[in-house]
Structures are given as C-alpha cells and as structure tokens.
Design a protein around this motif. Structure first.
Motif, PDB file in Angstrom:
ATOM      1  N   ALA A  42      -2.281   3.233 -14.716  1.00  0.00           N
ATOM      2  CA  ALA A  42      -3.351   2.661 -13.880  1.00  0.00           C
ATOM      3  C   ALA A  42      -4.685   2.707 -14.627  1.00  0.00           C
ATOM      4  CB  ALA A  42      -3.445   3.421 -12.559  1.00  0.00           C
ATOM      5  N   ARG A  43      -4.964   3.820 -15.291  1.00  0.00           N
ATOM      6  CA  ARG A  43      -6.208   3.908 -16.077  1.00  0.00           C
ATOM      7  C   ARG A  43      -6.201   2.883 -17.200  1.00  0.00           C
ATOM      8  NH1 ARG A  43      -5.760   9.464 -15.058  1.00  0.00           N
ATOM      9  NH2 ARG A  43      -4.494   9.802 -16.913  1.00  0.00           N
ATOM     10  N   GLN A  44      -5.035   2.701 -17.806  1.00  0.00           N
ATOM     11  CA  GLN A  44      -4.963   1.788 -18.958  1.00  0.00           C
ATOM     12  C   GLN A  44      -5.119   0.318 -18.546  1.00  0.00           C
ATOM     13  OE1 GLN A  44      -1.168   3.218 -20.285  1.00  0.00           O
ATOM     14  NE2 GLN A  44      -2.058   5.184 -20.899  1.00  0.00           N
ATOM     15  N   VAL A  45      -4.581  -0.046 -17.387  1.00  0.00           N
ATOM     16  CA  VAL A  45      -4.609  -1.473 -17.013  1.00  0.00           C
ATOM     17  C   VAL A  45      -5.663  -1.791 -15.950  1.00  0.00           C
ATOM     18  CG1 VAL A  45      -2.151  -1.708 -17.588  1.00  0.00           C
ATOM     19  CG2 VAL A  45      -2.832  -1.362 -15.191  1.00  0.00           C
ATOM     20  N   GLY A  46      -6.353  -0.751 -15.468  1.00  0.00           N
ATOM     21  CA  GLY A  46      -7.394  -0.975 -14.475  1.00  0.00           C
ATOM     22  C   GLY A  46      -6.900  -1.072 -13.043  1.00  0.00           C
ATOM     23  N   TRP A  47      -5.745  -0.477 -12.763  1.00  0.00           N
ATOM     24  CA  TRP A  47      -5.244  -0.455 -11.388  1.00  0.00           C
ATOM     25  C   TRP A  47      -5.907   0.661 -10.588  1.00  0.00           C
ATOM     26  CZ3 TRP A  47       0.777  -0.320 -12.478  1.00  0.00           C
ATOM     27  CH2 TRP A  47       1.266  -1.624 -12.621  1.00  0.00           C
ATOM     28  N   THR A  48      -6.024   0.466  -9.301  1.00  0.00           N
ATOM     29  CA  THR A  48      -6.350   1.553  -8.384  1.00  0.00           C
ATOM     30  C   THR A  48      -5.037   2.071  -7.811  1.00  0.00           C
ATOM     31  OG1 THR A  48      -8.410   0.472  -7.781  1.00  0.00           O
ATOM     32  CG2 THR A  48      -7.571   2.126  -6.238  1.00  0.00           C
ATOM     33  N   VAL A  49      -4.877   3.402  -7.823  1.00  0.00           N
ATOM     34  CA  VAL A  49      -3.647   3.993  -7.293  1.00  0.00           C
ATOM     35  C   VAL A  49      -3.848   4.303  -5.814  1.00  0.00           C
ATOM     36  CG1 VAL A  49      -2.017   5.916  -7.468  1.00  0.00           C
ATOM     37  CG2 VAL A  49      -3.176   5.064  -9.531  1.00  0.00           C
ATOM     38  N   VAL A  50      -2.983   3.762  -4.978  1.00  0.00           N
ATOM     39  CA  VAL A  50      -3.033   4.075  -3.544  1.00  0.00           C
ATOM     40  C   VAL A  50      -1.738   4.797  -3.182  1.00  0.00           C
ATOM     41  CG1 VAL A  50      -3.116   3.124  -1.203  1.00  0.00           C
ATOM     42  CG2 VAL A  50      -4.514   2.107  -3.020  1.00  0.00           C
ATOM     43  N   HIS A  51      -1.888   6.007  -2.615  1.00  0.00           N
ATOM     44  CA  HIS A  51      -0.718   6.788  -2.209  1.00  0.00           C
ATOM     45  C   HIS A  51      -0.354   6.492  -0.764  1.00  0.00           C
ATOM     46  CE1 HIS A  51      -2.025   9.459  -5.646  1.00  0.00           C
ATOM     47  NE2 HIS A  51      -0.799   9.103  -5.943  1.00  0.00           N
ATOM     48  N   ALA A  52       0.928   6.342  -0.519  1.00  0.00           N
ATOM     49  CA  ALA A  52       1.361   6.025   0.840  1.00  0.00           C
ATOM     50  C   ALA A  52       2.732   6.632   1.104  1.00  0.00           C
ATOM     51  CB  ALA A  52       1.439   4.511   1.015  1.00  0.00           C
ATOM     52  N   ARG A  53       2.908   7.110   2.331  1.00  0.00           N
ATOM     53  CA  ARG A  53       4.245   7.519   2.769  1.00  0.00           C
ATOM     54  C   ARG A  53       5.037   6.225   3.016  1.00  0.00           C
ATOM     55  NH1 ARG A  53       4.313  12.915   1.887  1.00  0.00           N
ATOM     56  NH2 ARG A  53       2.192  13.660   2.201  1.00  0.00           N
ATOM     57  N   PRO A  54       6.356   6.323   2.961  1.00  0.00           N
ATOM     58  CA  PRO A  54       7.150   5.091   3.110  1.00  0.00           C
ATOM     59  C   PRO A  54       6.766   4.251   4.331  1.00  0.00           C
ATOM     60  CG  PRO A  54       8.558   6.933   2.505  1.00  0.00           C
ATOM     61  CD  PRO A  54       7.183   7.500   2.680  1.00  0.00           C
ATOM     62  N   HIS A  55       6.521   4.914   5.481  1.00  0.00           N
ATOM     63  CA  HIS A  55       6.231   4.132   6.692  1.00  0.00           C
ATOM     64  C   HIS A  55       4.825   3.523   6.669  1.00  0.00           C
ATOM     65  CE1 HIS A  55       4.518   8.105   7.684  1.00  0.00           C
ATOM     66  NE2 HIS A  55       3.667   7.425   8.403  1.00  0.00           N
ATOM     67  N   GLU A  56       3.982   3.998   5.741  1.00  0.00           N
ATOM     68  CA  GLU A  56       2.616   3.457   5.660  1.00  0.00           C
ATOM     69  C   GLU A  56       2.526   2.246   4.742  1.00  0.00           C
ATOM     70  OE1 GLU A  56       0.319   7.788   6.058  1.00  0.00           O
ATOM     71  OE2 GLU A  56       0.872   7.011   4.090  1.00  0.00           O
ATOM     72  N   ILE A  57       3.587   2.030   3.960  1.00  0.00           N
ATOM     73  CA  ILE A  57       3.507   1.011   2.908  1.00  0.00           C
ATOM     74  C   ILE A  57       3.261  -0.389   3.468  1.00  0.00           C
ATOM     75  CG2 ILE A  57       4.925  -0.189   1.176  1.00  0.00           C
ATOM     76  CD1 ILE A  57       5.823   2.635   0.284  1.00  0.00           C
ATOM     77  N   VAL A  58       4.010  -0.745   4.496  1.00  0.00           N
ATOM     78  CA  VAL A  58       3.860  -2.098   5.050  1.00  0.00           C
ATOM     79  C   VAL A  58       2.396  -2.378   5.373  1.00  0.00           C
ATOM     80  CG1 VAL A  58       4.567  -3.682   6.859  1.00  0.00           C
ATOM     81  CG2 VAL A  58       6.157  -1.963   6.049  1.00  0.00           C
ATOM     82  N   GLY A  59       1.738  -1.423   6.010  1.00  0.00           N
ATOM     83  CA  GLY A  59       0.356  -1.620   6.446  1.00  0.00           C
ATOM     84  C   GLY A  59      -0.637  -1.723   5.298  1.00  0.00           C
ATOM     85  N   LEU A  60      -0.245  -1.267   4.115  1.00  0.00           N
ATOM     86  CA  LEU A  60      -1.172  -1.265   2.983  1.00  0.00           C
ATOM     87  C   LEU A  60      -0.924  -2.416   2.014  1.00  0.00           C
ATOM     88  CD1 LEU A  60      -1.115   2.584   2.352  1.00  0.00           C
ATOM     89  CD2 LEU A  60      -3.097   1.251   3.086  1.00  0.00           C
ATOM     90  N   LEU A  61       0.114  -3.174   2.297  1.00  0.00           N
ATOM     91  CA  LEU A  61       0.450  -4.265   1.376  1.00  0.00           C
ATOM     92  C   LEU A  61      -0.471  -5.463   1.592  1.00  0.00           C
ATOM     93  CD1 LEU A  61       4.346  -4.127   1.452  1.00  0.00           C
ATOM     94  CD2 LEU A  61       2.911  -3.986  -0.601  1.00  0.00           C
ATOM     95  N   ASN A  62      -0.937  -6.012   0.497  1.00  0.00           N
ATOM     96  CA  ASN A  62      -1.683  -7.273   0.538  1.00  0.00           C
ATOM     97  C   ASN A  62      -1.582  -7.897  -0.847  1.00  0.00           C
ATOM     98  OD1 ASN A  62      -3.909  -6.343  -1.181  1.00  0.00           O
ATOM     99  ND2 ASN A  62      -4.307  -4.957   0.542  1.00  0.00           N
TER     100      ASN A  62
END
Ligand SMILES: *Cc1c(COP(=O)(O)O)cnc(C)c1O
Length: 409
Positions: free
Chosen positions: A138-158
């Motif tokens: 993430a540091r190398q490519v400029g990504w932001t890391v977002v941590h999520a529990r499996p059930h939270e993933i759907v809500g964080l996807l965009n």
C-alpha cells in the motif's frame, strides 16, 4: 461415557474408511499429529522421490536434468497439480517462492490492473505476513488500507476499492469465509478478489475458477504436505494473465529466457508470474507429496475433515466442561481445525505435546488443533480430547517448565 466415544469413533472410522489415506504417510507411532496446518506430515512417496532427484537427476544427469527431468517446466506442472485441489484449470497456477513473496507480487499486479482505485480492503486480524505485505505494498503503490470484518466488507465497497484481500480460512480461529459471496460483491464494484489459501489448499474446496477469483496465493508446506520451506503457489486467472505486471520481472518469467535479451518481455500465460530459479529439491518434493491426493477429490477430503473436526469438538465438549471454542460449530463456517481458547493455552499445548498430542499455540490464548483429514482418524480425535481433559484435570498446563516460550510456538 468414554466407552461411547470409542464406539462412536469406531463407527465413524468405518463409515469414512474410503478416505483414510494414512498408509500414504509416514508418521511416528504414539503421536496424534494435529499440526498439519503448520507443517504437513511426510508423504511416503517423498523420500524416494527426493533421493532420485538428488542421486540420479542432480548426481548423474546434472545440468541436462533441466530438459530431461522436466525441471524447467516444474513450476507450472506442479502448479497444475495444485490447481486440481483448488479448482483451477491448468495453466493458471505457478509454484515457487514463499507465500509472502507471492502475495507481494499479486498485490502489485492487482494495483496495476486497477490503476485508478486507491483503497485496499483487508481483515484486521489476518496472518502477520499478510498484514505487513498489504501495508508495505500500500505504501509503495499509494493505496489506503481499510480494515474490515467480513460482514463489514459489503458496506465499505465502492469503485475506489482496488482489491479485497482476505484469508479463506483464519489461521487462529479456523473461520471459513464465504469466498463465492465476497468475491461476487467485490466484483460488483469492479474490485479484485485476492485470496490467501494457506489454510484451505488441500483441506477445503476453493473453486477458484467457478467463483471467478482474480488472484490467489497459498502455502506448499501446510495441508499440501510439501515439507519444511516448500515453495508457495500463486494463481492468476487466465483473463488477467496478459495484463499481469510482474513486480519482480526475473528471467524465468521472460517470453524467451534463453535469448538472454536486453529487455524484459513477459512470457504468455502463467509463466509470466515466474521469477527466478526455483528451489528444485523442495519443488520436486512437493510434487511427489501431492501424489498423496491421487484418486481423491477435495470434496471427499472435506467430508472427512468435517466429520473429524465435528467429532473432535463434540468429544471435547463431552470430556471438558465449559470448553471455550474459537472455531465454529457450523460446518459452513469452519475450516479444518478446532481452536479452543484458554488463558493458559501455551502450557496446554506443551503439556499435550508431552502426552503425544501435537497441536500448536497461537497468541494470545488459542490451542489450535489442526486436522489434516487424509492421515487422521476419529479414534485419534478421542485420544486428543482425553489428553486435553487429563492435562486440565492434573493441572499439567501449569507446570513452571512452560513459563518460558520456545522461539517457535
Ligand atoms: C502460513 C501462512 C503464511 C506463511 O507465509 P510464508 O511466506 O510461507 O512464511 C502466510 N499467510 C498465511 C495466511 C498463512 O497461514
């Protein structure tokens, strides 16, 4: 009560006799080996195969072995053998390097496939190397890391999510994630699904092709029984191979490696993911180890595994009042292990080992009992549950000898 368990174990072992592959493995007597998810047992075929690689191939045929013994093609050939176990058609799995390196490579390739997306979604409690590598890439490519529990993933996807990076089976709790469902929701927003199969390859059906997974990695030395330090594998779905950017563009992945060209041109197909010279002794040991699965499909291994882990859990419940399980009782949510939480988990694991029941400890409080179905029996599950009861009853886990931890737990 205990007699019932013995009888039940005998019934279950009879019912599952068709998937008992114990005679394909070399295991010491007097040990119940519940650590095949850290280092798989030794398949019987391996010593002779390795002796041949060393004595005849290396010792006699020397450099010609690259051609005559198929050394050059081994990464893709062994990859295809693993592909059969993880649901990948030939030509999409390559073997070599470690899981850490394969993950690093896959994440860089994911970033190149999704150049405009800025976020990587991953789990907060993943295996350390996965977390470190995700953070590093993430540091190398400029990504932001977002941590999520499996059930939270759907809500964080965009549409800003480049990739969702998850372990199919959690190394501590044995939790089995919904790979088809999570892959599908990731795809809905255009994100790539990158799966770590370290604790599922060789134990749980994965269905990489069937579920449209994009990229995956996994270990050779756990349920695949490839031996200490066995090389890892990487899966690149065929539709991504042409655009796969290899962050370590070594000469084995070159389109024409022996032209010794000045410029790198990636090979077509899965060979593009190769890096440099693979560790052939380990790679060919892994190839022979995989023959332990000959004639058996992964669904059959899974059926045996579920029976064993379910029975291990119920045996522990019968014998150890109040056991606190970290692994799920639900077959659909459990990989191939039973995990028990206890504040003195480290001492319990040591005391169990002293009684010949080998599991492992995972910080902070987990007694991890890995169940490699091909070589374990229901009778051994009862032995393990009885040993756990005996350790706790006698307080063997409180022995001051266990106060200092070994370097490897
Ligand atoms: C075992 C394991 C690894 C190990 O990675 P190495 O590079 O082989 O040390 C990585 N990820 C997960 C999820 C594992 O279980």
């Amino acid at each position: 009560m205990s007699d019932d368990l013995d009888q039940r174990a005998a019934e279950l072992d009879r019912a599952h006799a068709g998937t008992d592959l114990r005679d394909r493995f070399l295991l010491p007597d007097g040990i119940v080996y519940l650590d095949g998810n850290s280092l798989g047992a030794l398949p019987k075929a391996v010593p002779e195969a390795v002796a041949d690689v060393i004595g005849r191939q290396w010792g006699t045929d020397l450099i010609s072995s690259w051609n005559t013994h198929g050394w050059w093609d081994a990464p893709a050939r062994v990859g295809d053998a693993i592909g059969r176990l993880v649901g990948a058609a030939p030509g999409q799995v390559v073997v070599g390097d470690s899981t850490s390196v394969r993950l690093f490579q896959s994440l860089h390739a994911a970033a190149a496939l999704r150049p405009d997306a800025r976020v990587v979604l991953t789990e907060p409690d993943g295996f350390p190397t996965d977390r470190y590598v995700v953070d590093g890439v993430a540091r190398q490519v400029g990504w932001t890391v977002v941590h999520a529990r499996p059930h939270e993933i759907v809500g964080l996807l965009n549409s800003d999510v480049a990739a969702v990076v998850l372990s199919h089976v959690d190394y501590r709790t044995g939790a089995l994630l919904d790979l088809p469902g999570l892959t599908a929701v990731a795809h809905e927003v255009g994100a790539l699904a990158v799966w770590d199969l370290c604790h599922s390859a060789g134990a749980v059906p994965v269905g990489l092709d069937a579920h449209g997974v994009d990229l995956a990695v996994g270990c050779g030395y756990k349920y695949l029984n490839g031996g200490p330090g066995a090389p890892a594998f990487g899966y690149v779905a065929r539709r991504h191979q042409q655009a796969f950017v290899n962050i370590v563009p070594g000469w084995h992945g070159h389109a024409d490696p022996f032209e010794m060209a000045d410029e790198y041109t990636g090979a077509p197909g899965i060979a593009r993911a190769r890096i440099g010279t693979p560790p052939l002794l380990s790679l060919l040991a892994l190839e022979s180890a995989l023959t332990a699965f000959d004639g058996v499909d992964i669904e059959a291994v899974r059926a045996r595994s579920l029976s064993l882990t379910g029975f291990l859990r119920s045996s522990i419940e019968t014998l150890v009042a109040g056991a606190d399980f970290a692994s799920s009782q639900d077959d659909a949510l459990r990989g191939s292990q039973v995990a028990v939480r206890h504040p003195a988990a480290y001492g319990i694991v040591q005391a169990l080992a002293a009684r010949g029941v080998v599991g492992d400890f995972r910080t902070p409080d987990i007694v991890r009992l890995g169940v490699a179905a091909p070589y374990l029996t229901h009778a051994e599950m009862v032995t393990a549950a009885r040993a756990l009861r005996a350790v706790l009853e006698a307080g063997e886990h409180l022995d001051p000898a266990w106060a200092t931890r070994n370097a490897v737990t």
